[in-house]
Design a protein around this motif. Sequence first.
Motif, PDB file in Angstrom:
ATOM      1  N   LEU A 132       0.833  -1.203   0.000  1.00 25.81           N
ATOM      2  CA  LEU A 132       0.000   0.000   0.000  1.00 25.81           C
ATOM      3  C   LEU A 132       0.866   1.251   0.000  1.00 25.81           C
ATOM      4  CD1 LEU A 132      -2.794   1.398   0.263  1.00 25.81           C
ATOM      5  CD2 LEU A 132      -2.471   1.257   2.751  1.00 25.81           C
ATOM      6  N   PHE A 133       1.849   1.304   0.880  1.00 23.78           N
ATOM      7  CA  PHE A 133       2.696   2.494   0.997  1.00 23.78           C
ATOM      8  C   PHE A 133       3.606   2.692  -0.210  1.00 23.78           C
ATOM      9  CE2 PHE A 133       2.611   2.444   5.934  1.00 23.78           C
ATOM     10  CZ  PHE A 133       1.314   2.905   5.926  1.00 23.78           C
ATOM     11  N   GLN A 134       3.782   1.649  -1.013  1.00 25.85           N
ATOM     12  CA  GLN A 134       4.636   1.754  -2.201  1.00 25.85           C
ATOM     13  C   GLN A 134       3.831   1.706  -3.499  1.00 25.85           C
ATOM     14  OE1 GLN A 134       7.388  -1.468  -1.298  1.00 25.85           O
ATOM     15  NE2 GLN A 134       8.861   0.022  -0.513  1.00 25.85           N
ATOM     16  N   ASN A 135       2.519   1.876  -3.406  1.00 28.81           N
ATOM     17  CA  ASN A 135       1.630   1.898  -4.573  1.00 28.81           C
ATOM     18  C   ASN A 135       1.691   0.607  -5.385  1.00 28.81           C
ATOM     19  OD1 ASN A 135       1.097   4.516  -3.728  1.00 28.81           O
ATOM     20  ND2 ASN A 135       2.482   5.436  -5.226  1.00 28.81           N
ATOM     21  N   ARG A 136       1.856  -0.515  -4.680  1.00 26.65           N
ATOM     22  CA  ARG A 136       1.929  -1.822  -5.340  1.00 26.65           C
ATOM     23  C   ARG A 136       0.827  -2.763  -4.886  1.00 26.65           C
ATOM     24  NH1 ARG A 136       5.832  -4.898  -3.861  1.00 26.65           N
ATOM     25  NH2 ARG A 136       6.469  -3.815  -1.979  1.00 26.65           N
ATOM     26  N   LEU A 137      -0.165  -2.266  -4.137  1.00 24.48           N
ATOM     27  CA  LEU A 137      -1.231  -3.122  -3.624  1.00 24.48           C
ATOM     28  C   LEU A 137      -2.167  -3.516  -4.766  1.00 24.48           C
ATOM     29  CD1 LEU A 137      -2.429  -4.377  -1.036  1.00 24.48           C
ATOM     30  CD2 LEU A 137      -3.848  -2.315  -0.836  1.00 24.48           C
ATOM     31  N   HIS A 138      -2.306  -4.803  -4.997  1.00 24.94           N
ATOM     32  CA  HIS A 138      -3.144  -5.288  -6.095  1.00 24.94           C
ATOM     33  C   HIS A 138      -4.611  -5.282  -5.655  1.00 24.94           C
ATOM     34  CE1 HIS A 138      -5.021  -7.922  -9.025  1.00 24.94           C
ATOM     35  NE2 HIS A 138      -3.970  -7.685  -9.798  1.00 24.94           N
ATOM     36  N   PRO A 139      -5.469  -4.569  -6.372  1.00 24.12           N
ATOM     37  CA  PRO A 139      -6.873  -4.462  -5.950  1.00 24.12           C
ATOM     38  C   PRO A 139      -7.619  -5.786  -5.938  1.00 24.12           C
ATOM     39  CG  PRO A 139      -6.558  -3.467  -8.113  1.00 24.12           C
ATOM     40  CD  PRO A 139      -5.199  -3.819  -7.589  1.00 24.12           C
ATOM     41  N   GLY A 140      -7.142  -6.780  -6.669  1.00 26.33           N
ATOM     42  CA  GLY A 140      -7.810  -8.068  -6.705  1.00 26.33           C
ATOM     43  C   GLY A 140      -7.289  -9.081  -5.699  1.00 26.33           C
ATOM     44  N   ALA A 141      -6.270  -8.712  -4.914  1.00 27.77           N
ATOM     45  CA  ALA A 141      -5.670  -9.659  -3.969  1.00 27.77           C
ATOM     46  C   ALA A 141      -6.577  -9.955  -2.777  1.00 27.77           C
ATOM     47  CB  ALA A 141      -4.316  -9.136  -3.487  1.00 27.77           C
ATOM     48  N   HIS A 142      -7.499  -9.059  -2.474  1.00 30.07           N
ATOM     49  CA  HIS A 142      -8.471  -9.244  -1.392  1.00 30.07           C
ATOM     50  C   HIS A 142      -9.629  -8.292  -1.676  1.00 30.07           C
ATOM     51  CE1 HIS A 142     -10.259  -8.783   2.628  1.00 30.07           C
ATOM     52  NE2 HIS A 142      -9.761  -9.978   2.867  1.00 30.07           N
ATOM     53  N   PRO A 143     -10.856  -8.672  -1.379  1.00 25.29           N
ATOM     54  CA  PRO A 143     -11.985  -7.776  -1.678  1.00 25.29           C
ATOM     55  C   PRO A 143     -11.843  -6.378  -1.073  1.00 25.29           C
ATOM     56  CG  PRO A 143     -12.803  -9.954  -1.113  1.00 25.29           C
ATOM     57  CD  PRO A 143     -11.313  -9.974  -0.861  1.00 25.29           C
ATOM     58  N   TYR A 144     -11.267  -6.267   0.099  1.00 24.50           N
ATOM     59  CA  TYR A 144     -11.103  -4.961   0.748  1.00 24.50           C
ATOM     60  C   TYR A 144     -10.161  -4.046  -0.046  1.00 24.50           C
ATOM     61  CZ  TYR A 144     -10.034  -1.514   4.361  1.00 24.50           C
ATOM     62  OH  TYR A 144      -9.859  -0.343   5.059  1.00 24.50           O
ATOM     63  N   PHE A 145      -9.202  -4.624  -0.732  1.00 27.53           N
ATOM     64  CA  PHE A 145      -8.170  -3.833  -1.408  1.00 27.53           C
ATOM     65  C   PHE A 145      -8.703  -3.035  -2.593  1.00 27.53           C
ATOM     66  CE2 PHE A 145      -4.684  -7.077  -0.041  1.00 27.53           C
ATOM     67  CZ  PHE A 145      -4.875  -6.707   1.276  1.00 27.53           C
ATOM     68  N   ALA A 146      -9.805  -3.462  -3.171  1.00 21.85           N
ATOM     69  CA  ALA A 146     -10.358  -2.741  -4.323  1.00 21.85           C
ATOM     70  C   ALA A 146     -10.666  -1.286  -3.972  1.00 21.85           C
ATOM     71  CB  ALA A 146     -11.616  -3.438  -4.833  1.00 21.85           C
ATOM     72  N   GLY A 147     -11.063  -1.025  -2.735  1.00 22.88           N
ATOM     73  CA  GLY A 147     -11.406   0.330  -2.322  1.00 22.88           C
ATOM     74  C   GLY A 147     -10.249   1.178  -1.860  1.00 22.88           C
ATOM     75  N   ILE A 148      -9.068   0.559  -1.660  1.00 18.56           N
ATOM     76  CA  ILE A 148      -7.933   1.340  -1.133  1.00 18.56           C
ATOM     77  C   ILE A 148      -6.689   1.302  -2.005  1.00 18.56           C
ATOM     78  CG2 ILE A 148      -8.734   1.066   1.247  1.00 18.56           C
ATOM     79  CD1 ILE A 148      -6.336  -0.939   1.601  1.00 18.56           C
ATOM     80  N   ALA A 149      -6.651   0.424  -3.001  1.00 19.39           N
ATOM     81  CA  ALA A 149      -5.430   0.214  -3.781  1.00 19.39           C
ATOM     82  C   ALA A 149      -4.950   1.481  -4.478  1.00 19.39           C
ATOM     83  CB  ALA A 149      -5.621  -0.906  -4.795  1.00 19.39           C
ATOM     84  N   ALA A 150      -5.842   2.377  -4.834  1.00 19.71           N
ATOM     85  CA  ALA A 150      -5.450   3.596  -5.549  1.00 19.71           C
ATOM     86  C   ALA A 150      -5.040   4.735  -4.613  1.00 19.71           C
ATOM     87  CB  ALA A 150      -6.586   4.062  -6.445  1.00 19.71           C
ATOM     88  N   LEU A 151      -5.166   4.546  -3.301  1.00 13.37           N
ATOM     89  CA  LEU A 151      -4.778   5.608  -2.369  1.00 13.37           C
ATOM     90  C   LEU A 151      -3.286   5.885  -2.450  1.00 13.37           C
ATOM     91  CD1 LEU A 151      -6.765   4.578   0.839  1.00 13.37           C
ATOM     92  CD2 LEU A 151      -7.348   6.370  -0.809  1.00 13.37           C
ATOM     93  N   LYS A 152      -2.932   7.115  -2.290  1.00  9.13           N
ATOM     94  CA  LYS A 152      -1.523   7.529  -2.234  1.00  9.13           C
ATOM     95  C   LYS A 152      -1.242   7.942  -0.792  1.00  9.13           C
ATOM     96  CE  LYS A 152      -1.077   7.196  -6.711  1.00  9.13           C
ATOM     97  NZ  LYS A 152      -0.850   5.872  -7.202  1.00  9.13           N
ATOM     98  N   VAL A 153      -0.816   6.965   0.019  1.00  7.09           N
ATOM     99  CA  VAL A 153      -0.586   7.190   1.438  1.00  7.09           C
ATOM    100  C   VAL A 153       0.765   6.612   1.841  1.00  7.09           C
ATOM    101  CG1 VAL A 153      -3.047   7.239   2.041  1.00  7.09           C
ATOM    102  CG2 VAL A 153      -1.818   5.065   2.058  1.00  7.09           C
ATOM    103  N   SER A 154       1.237   7.083   2.977  1.00  3.66           N
ATOM    104  CA  SER A 154       2.493   6.577   3.523  1.00  3.66           C
ATOM    105  C   SER A 154       2.562   6.961   4.989  1.00  3.66           C
ATOM    106  CB  SER A 154       3.697   7.171   2.777  1.00  3.66           C
ATOM    107  OG  SER A 154       3.728   8.585   2.948  1.00  3.66           O
TER     108      SER A 154
END
Length: 166
Positions: free
Chosen positions: A44-66
């Motif tokens: 997540l912090f490196q913008n590499r979170l795959h939105p399909g890896a878990h249902p929850y990730f679809a809503g956060i994968a595009a966030l730019k956070v650290s």
Amino acid sequence: MILADFRPSPNFDERPAGATVDVIVIHNISLPPGEFGGPHIEELFQNRLHPGAHPYFAGIAALKVSAHFLIRRDGEVIQFVDTDQRAWHAGVSSWNGRERVNDFSIGIEMEGTDDRPFEDAQYAALNALLAKLRERYGPVPLTGHSQIAPGRKTDPGPSFDWGRLG
């Protein structure tokens, strides 16, 4: 200032001219929620979170956070942003009447949840990290994400024992 295993995040920028570190913000995070270990926080912090890896990730994968630091359950400390830079951890926030807390804070994520106790190794690592930060920045006060974004955030939560911090 690099204080731990450095795994750079692209999600940072310069602090405003003249900004100093005036507060340290404690957070908690687990990805997926309630699960510990694994690569997902770092992703997540490196913008590499795959939105399909878990249902929850679809809503956060595009966030730019650290955050500046993550302290894992076993006490491992990972640094994502140099402490002289502005990490993107606080969002819409205010502290002591000042808006934009990212401008003048250091963010430390504890791997955990609001409702599960943190580990002894995490408190030991956090206290060691705080000692190093205070060597550099002086007696900087601590606060929780819930205090700078009330009504929006609840972390580090009631299971975080503030009395264990030095």
